[in-house]
Structure formats: C-alpha cells, structure tokens
Design an enzyme around this catalytic site. Structure first.
Site, PDB file in Angstrom:
ATOM      1  N   GLU A  89       0.810  -1.223   0.000  1.00  0.00           N
ATOM      2  CA  GLU A  89       0.000   0.000   0.000  1.00  0.00           C
ATOM      3  C   GLU A  89       0.846   1.276   0.000  1.00  0.00           C
ATOM      4  O   GLU A  89       0.289   2.373   0.031  1.00  0.00           O
ATOM      5  CB  GLU A  89      -0.967  -0.035   1.175  1.00  0.00           C
ATOM      6  CG  GLU A  89      -2.018  -1.106   0.997  1.00  0.00           C
ATOM      7  CD  GLU A  89      -2.789  -1.436   2.256  1.00  0.00           C
ATOM      8  OE1 GLU A  89      -3.863  -2.035   2.150  1.00  0.00           O
ATOM      9  OE2 GLU A  89      -2.303  -1.102   3.366  1.00  0.00           O
ATOM     10  N   LYS A 118       5.902  -1.859   1.716  1.00  0.00           N
ATOM     11  CA  LYS A 118       5.263  -1.923   3.034  1.00  0.00           C
ATOM     12  C   LYS A 118       5.214  -3.346   3.569  1.00  0.00           C
ATOM     13  O   LYS A 118       5.515  -3.608   4.733  1.00  0.00           O
ATOM     14  CB  LYS A 118       3.847  -1.354   2.952  1.00  0.00           C
ATOM     15  CG  LYS A 118       3.072  -1.419   4.257  1.00  0.00           C
ATOM     16  CD  LYS A 118       1.666  -0.870   4.096  1.00  0.00           C
ATOM     17  CE  LYS A 118       0.886  -0.957   5.413  1.00  0.00           C
ATOM     18  NZ  LYS A 118      -0.497  -0.446   5.283  1.00  0.00           N
TER      19      LYS A 118
END
Length: 790
Positions: free
Chosen positions: A499, A613
C-alpha cells in the site's frame, strides 16, 4: 513488563502476565488480555477507572452508522466492568497510596483474567484485592466478574458503585438512542440500547451477589439512575481479616441474534428471555458458570487442536497458544452472517471491518483445523455478493467486486474516504484502498479454492462456492483494459498488497491473481459441464455463464503477466517499481515502531522509492504454488528465491500481515535462521514487550500468521493442487512439534522431530500425502525417517 513464565506445573506456558501497574500504558494489556467468545468481545480494562483507559464491549454484527457522513462500525456497547470503589469515603486508585505485588494475567487455558495486589491507602490502611473475570464459551451471552477485598490491618469502610453505563461512545461517536432502564427487585438491572441508524436492539442485564466471610449479605443497595446509566451503591464495614466478595453476572442479547432472524421479533421478548437467562445464571454463581466455560475451552479448543511445541525457548509454545486463544475469541462461529474484524473484538481500530486479512491470514487455520467455522466465514462472503455486485455496478464493471472493507454483508463498501494527515501538506489524505485496491476479489476466490481442495465439501461449492468464483471472474474480465499496441490486456491504476505504491499499473500480484481467478472459473465451468449439469444450468441462467466462459477464455490467455527479468529473475512488482529510486532504508528496517517512514516522507514521496510496506510479489509464490499453477516456470523455486532475495531487504514489514509470509518463504528457500527470526517477530507484534503496539486492538491477521508460520512454515504442511504436501524443517531448538489438522473430513495428528515424522489418522480413513517427491498412504499410523530425504 509482560511476563511469560508465571505459569507453574500444569499451567506452565499458559499464562501471560503484566507485572507492575503503569497508568500510561494501559492499552497493551487491555487488548492482548481481552476476553470473548466470537459473539462478543470485552476489552480488559481495570475495574477502577483511569485517564488513559479504553472500555470496549462489542457484539459481532451490530453495525451502525453514527452519522450520515460516517461509515458504519461496530458500536461500543454499555460498560459493565467499571466499579467505582471508595475506601473510607475516598476514591480508590492505584495512582494513590502504595501498591505491592501487582500482577494482572490472562490464563489462556481457562480464558480467565485475574488481577491481584496489595494496597496501602494514603491513611496507612492495608488491603488485598483480587479481581476475576471471564466471558463464557459455554453461554455466549454471559460475562462473569468477581471481586474479593480483604482488610489486612484496620477497620475500614468500603463502598462501591456498580451497574450499567451506556454513556460510552466510539471515540466520541454516539451510536445509541436513550433506552429504557429498570431495576428488578432492587437486585437486577436491565438497560436497553437501540442503534440510531440500523435499529439494532441491545438488552443488557446485570446483578450482584455480596458475601462477607462466606455468608451472603442481603441488604438493599442504594438505587441510582442518570442519563444512559443505572447503578447500585453498596456500603460495608470490614474489620481486620474480614473478606468481602462480590460476584457480578451480566447477560448481553441483541436483535441481531440468529434466533430472531426469521421470527416475529418483539423487544419485550428479548427483554424477558435475556432476564430469565441471568436469573438462571444467578442460581449457579460465578464458580460453576466459570467451570462450564473452562470445560468448553478444554474440549472445543485445546483437545481439538492438540497443539504442542517442545522448544528450548518456552515463548514459542505460549505464542502458539496465544494465537489459538485469540483465533477462538475473535471468530463468530455462531453466525455465518458475520466476519472477523482486523482488530478482532479487542478495540475500535478499523471500526470492526473485515479485510482480506480473513481469507489469506486467518481462514487457513480454520480450513485445516475447524472446517465448519471456515465454511461459516466463507458463507459470510457469499452473503456479501449483493454488496459486491453493487460495488461493481457503481464502478462500471460486471460481476462481483468485493469491498475492501466489509461490515454487515449487504452494506457493500465501507472503507472511510479520508485518513491520516499528510506531514508535508497538512491536508487529510484520501484512503484509496476502497476505490482501487481490488485484489481482494481474487483473494476470496483463492480461499474458496483452498477450502474446497482441503475439505472436498461439494455441497458448499454447489450452494455458494462456484457462484463466488464465477462472478469474481466476470469482474476481472470486465476490469481488464485492452492495449491495442501490445495486443494484450492490462490492469491499470490499482493498489497491490504494498500500500506504499498507489495508482500503479500491472501490479504483479493483482494481475496474476486475476489470471488465476479466471483460469479457475474456466476449470470449474468445464468440471460442472461434465459432472453436474443441474448446478451449471441454474448458475448459467443466473449469471449468463456461457457468454462469460468465452470471455474468461479469451481474456485470461491475453492478460499481461509480468515476467521474471532475464538478468536476475526478479518479477517487477509493477510497471515502474524497478525503475524507482533506491534509498537507504536501514533506519526504517530497524524501527521499533511501524510506519516511521511517514515521519520523513509523505505518501507521494514514498511512492517514488523502492521501498515496500509488506509482502506483495512474494505473496504470489506462497499462494499460487498451492494451486494448479504450481508448475508454471514463472513461479518456480528458483524464481521464488531470486525474488525473496530482492524484495525482502526492501520490505519494512509496516503491516502486521507481512512477517508470517516472509517467514514461510524463508523456510521454503532454506534460510532457517531468518525464518525463525521473522516468526519470532510476528509473535511479538502483540505479545512482545513493546507497550504501545496494541492500543487500538490486537492484530488479528498477525495472530493467524503465528499458526501459519508454524504449520505451513516449519512443519511444511501445504496444499499443492489438491494434494497434501509436507516439507518439515523445524527450528534447531525445537525438539518436537505436535498438532492435529483436518484433511478431507479426517482428523490427522502429526508428530514431528528433527529426524522423524509420525502421522496418525484418528478415524482410520485413508489419507494420502506427498513428501519430497514420494507419495505415502495411511489409514492408521505411519512413522517416516526424515534423515537424508531432501
């Protein structure tokens, strides 16, 4: 400080303790020691109140929208745990006086919370306190509490207020209308709450039993009511060595309860039946009620899952038990209309919404360990098809486009539109996941495939599974974008699992999973055509499958799938990732708190760096190697290792979902030290010593990942295109590992050491499995030597 070594003898490695009282770090123990049973979750705030406490009581499925400009969320019900205690007329608090031998602990074996300490008042009077609490696994509507106070030195006057406080909110948002309150026979309190938008009724009943030195005290309390609140005040005098015991029993019922699903519901029926339940509980008392719950935990959980690790580090065993405990209390096994929240039922984080966390990180435990619960969770997604189809239409697509965040099944997309502050611009950032993080539709399809492959549950597929797979495939077929120049289909403007990368084209995970989804639909369409024309006919009439089948065939073969690049076999995470700027991320890689990169950069800047991430491209190997695509050279073992070596150093694990996947893959490629290190970190997300990791609630996916890391990683249990495969590689300091899974309706117990694998088929039905290229069949017991097998 969190301690793991306070359990002795038969409670060894069963107790998680908080040593010492710290009013500024209450959230950790409130969350990790929360109580529940899947129907409701009770955060473990202390009885006496403190400034930084969070009191939460949630009942699954009671979603409500507080205001028209907010998204639906699980409402925080009235509080029944707070007890305002006064000693000689002064408010009792551990922030005053002196405390000694303070310990709060959760017994994972019995699911009972206890808190014990001695306290000297500012006036020098010594008292001992013991608090106990449980949420019943036997009676899903019951909360039990018990307080014991002993005067150790002087005569003392003790009084306390206890009742039901509906002045609660979700971080300031009030979800309930003012409801009826009553006190029955000066003993039982009943309070009614009704959500202001979804009109769910909640009825809470509570009662007290008081004893001094073992004799019940029949004394009329002072009765009190205020706005959204009703309570009783008790007042007693204790002499030195006198012991005061107070039992408080509470029942919680709602109009969302399954028994009211198809009946002519009336609020007074709910009030009277819930009151009757409390009266029955009162006759039994705390101890008998607790024993009934304890027995359920023994039979339904610990004996059923049969999980044992003999490790030189006892933390490993308690971490696995911690995982099984929370997987039990977070899961609505009682009702297929409900899912699992990202923070379970332990806090307000993510508003009680369900994500892809369930299908990829939690559901595997239930598929292999408790298939009936897995079926219920997948049926929840089936009930969500209405909302998924609505979202597809709203976005200009066909089929079923599952919401990124889900609540009540028919609600559709409930992701908030705005999130954190951009540190550069000062503006509130837009949450794009609800719009363009779309891989969840394929993730749910994979979960259906995994469930069917492991269980062989054809009835589920006929009733629910095929429809989910076909309609998600139709979504992907409509989502693909044709590139006339390249003569292929692409998926543009998405967010993958990473993300940190928004608005990317051809995210490898999304493209490959969409491809898998369509290829699976083709296989199952052809299977039904041969084996079950009745089911196919019904679905064809509903979903226009004949036309869809042609589109799946056409589009799947022309879908662009990022290839391993020739020089190093790395699959590009998206069409620009490998060209992005590389930065030194060691500062963030070694962080003690997640998301510290946002202190230095905003989302737009992070989007330009080669920093990830969480597991993204790597997740493909873990998933697709379980499927009929396992022999595809693009996801071979060699390619997997190359991609692991490239992406893991660039991954910050800023999502709790990431560590378990990396641990499993590290184990696959033979890096056992790294595999165990990542497994240990995944256990410490909630269970570790950091005291601010769980303030908003536990991390449900990470807790599911603990089980996955042990069973799929170290035990090497894996689905491989309909076959059970085993590749055991235990950590060096694990002497043995024992657990029971279900394979095709057969409970199978595995016992692993560094040199042997023992397999016992509990019902003596035939189970076949593959290990290192050799196939074994077993209908009773088999022991295999592991030496030199690889």
């Amino acid at each position: 400080m969190i301690s793991y070594s306070d359990g002795k003898e038969d409670l060894e490695n069963w107790i998680v303790s908080e040593l010492g009282f710290h009013p500024d770090t209450l959230g950790k123990s409130e969350a990790i020691m929360c109580l529940g049973n899947g129907y409701m979750g009770l955060r473990s705030a202390t009885e006496e109140p403190y400034m930084k406490e969070t009191r939460n009581l949630f009942v699954n499925g009671t979603f409500n929208k507080a205001q028209v400009n907010e998204v639906t969320e699980l409402p925080n019900l009235a509080d029944v745990t707070k007890i305002d205690i006064r000693i000689d007329g002064e408010r009792f608090s551990l922030e005053f006086g002196e405390k000694k031998d303070y310990i709060r602990q959760i017994n994972l074996k019995t699911a009972e919370l206890t808190r014990i300490f001695e306290w000297t008042s500012p006036k020098g009077k010594k008292l001992s306190f013991e608090f106990k609490r449980f949420v019943s696994l036997h009676n899903l509507h019951l909360i039990g509490m018990k307080m014991t106070v002993k005067s150790l030195s002087d005569p003392v006057q003790i009084s306390f207020d206890s009742g039901i406080n509906a002045q609660m909110s979700n971080s300031g948002a009030q979800h309930f209308l003012e409801g009826d309150r009553r006190i029955v026979d000066k003993k039982i309190i009943q309070l009614v709450q009704t959500t202001n938008e979804s009109k769910v009724d909640v009825v809470i009943n509570t009662t007290h039993k008081i004893m001094i030195n073992g004799e019940e005290i029949v004394k009329d309390p002072e009765m009190n009511m205020a706005r959204r609140k009703v309570w009783l005040t008790y007042d007693f005098s204790l002499q030195p060595n006198d012991i005061l015991e107070m039992e408080k029993l509470t029942t919680v019922y709602t109009s969302r309860d399954k028994e009211y699903k198809n009946s002519d519901y009336q609020i007074h029926t709910l009030q009277e039946s819930s009151l009757k339940d409390l009266q029955d509980c009162l006759e039994k008392g705390y101890d008998l009620l607790f024993q009934s719950s304890k027995k359920e935990w023994k039979n339904k959980v610990w004996n059923a899952y049969n999980f044992e690790i003999k490790s030189e580090d006892s933390f490993d065993q308690i971490a696995l038990r911690f995982s099984l405990y929370h997987l039990t209390i977070m899961t609505p096994a009682h009702d297929e209309r409900m899912g699992i929240a990202a923070k379970a039922l332990s806090g307000e984080g993510y508003k009680g919404h369900s994500f892809w966390d369930t299908e990829l990180f939690i559901l595997p435990f239930f598929i292999f360990s408790n298939p009936e619960v897995a079926k219920s969770l997948l049926t929840y997604r089936y009930h969500g098809l209405e909302g998924a189809r609505k979202k597809a239409v709203e976005n200009g697509y066909l089929g079923a486009m599952f919401p990124w965040e889900a609540a009540w099944p028919t609600d559709g997309e409930v992701t908030p539109k705005l999130g954190d502050i951009d540190i550069i611009t000062g503006e509130q950032t837009k949450i794009w996941s609800g719009f363009i993080e779309q891989h969840i539709s394929a993730d749910i399809t994979f979960a259906v495939y995994q469930y069917y492959s492991v269980t062989g549950d054809i009835e589920f597929m006929d009733d629910y599974g095929y429809e989910i797979i076909f309609d998600t495939a139709s979504f992907w077929a409509s989502r693909l974008e044709w590139n006339d120049e390249k003569q292929e289909f692409h998926i543009n403007n998405v967010i993958g699992p990473d993300e940190y990368k928004e608005h990317v084209n051809d995210n490898a995970f999304t493209n490959y999973m969409a491809y898998f989804n369509m290829k699976l639909a083709i296989r199952y369409y052809e299977k039904l055509k041969k084996e079950n024309s009745v089911v196919l006919k019904n679905l064809t009439e509903q979903l226009n499958l004949d036309e869809s089948y042609k589109l799946w065939q056409l589009k799947a073969e022309k879908t662009f799938l990022p290839m391993p690049r020739e020089k190093d076999l790395v699959i590009p995470q998206d069409d620009t990732y490998l060209q992005l700027k590389e930065i030194d991320i060691s500062k963030y890689k070694n962080q003690e708190k997640v998301r510290t990169i946002y202190r230095d950069f905003n989302p737009a800047q992070i989007n330009t760096f080669q920093v990830t991430k969480q597991a993204d491209t790597l997740l493909l190997f873990y998933l697709l190697q379980q499927t009929f695509l396992q022999d595809d050279n693009r996801i071979s073992e060699t390619v997997k290792q190359a991609n692991f070596n490239y992406y893991e150093p660039k991954t910050l694990h800023d999502s709790s979902l990431s560590l378990a996947t990396h641990s499993i893959l590290a184990n696959d490629i033979g890096d056992m030290d790294l595999a165990y290190s990542l497994f240990k970190k995944s256990c410490e997300v909630d269970l570790g010593q950091m005291m601010n990791t769980s303030d908003d609630g536990i991390h449900a996916a990470a807790i599911g990942g603990i089980w996955k890391g042990a069973v799929f990683g170290f035990a090497g249990i894996r689905l491989r295109d309909g076959l059970l495969s085993i590749r055991p590689k235990l950590p060096k300091h694990w002497h043995h590992m024992k657990f029971t899974i279900h394979w095709r309706a057969q409970p199978v117990t595995f016992f692993l050491t560094s040199s042997t694998l023992s397999v016992k088929v509990e019902n003596k039905g035939k189970v076949a499995f593959e290990m290192y290229g050799k196939t074994y069949e077993c209908n009773d017991f088999i022991e295999i030597k592991l030496d030199s097998m690889e």
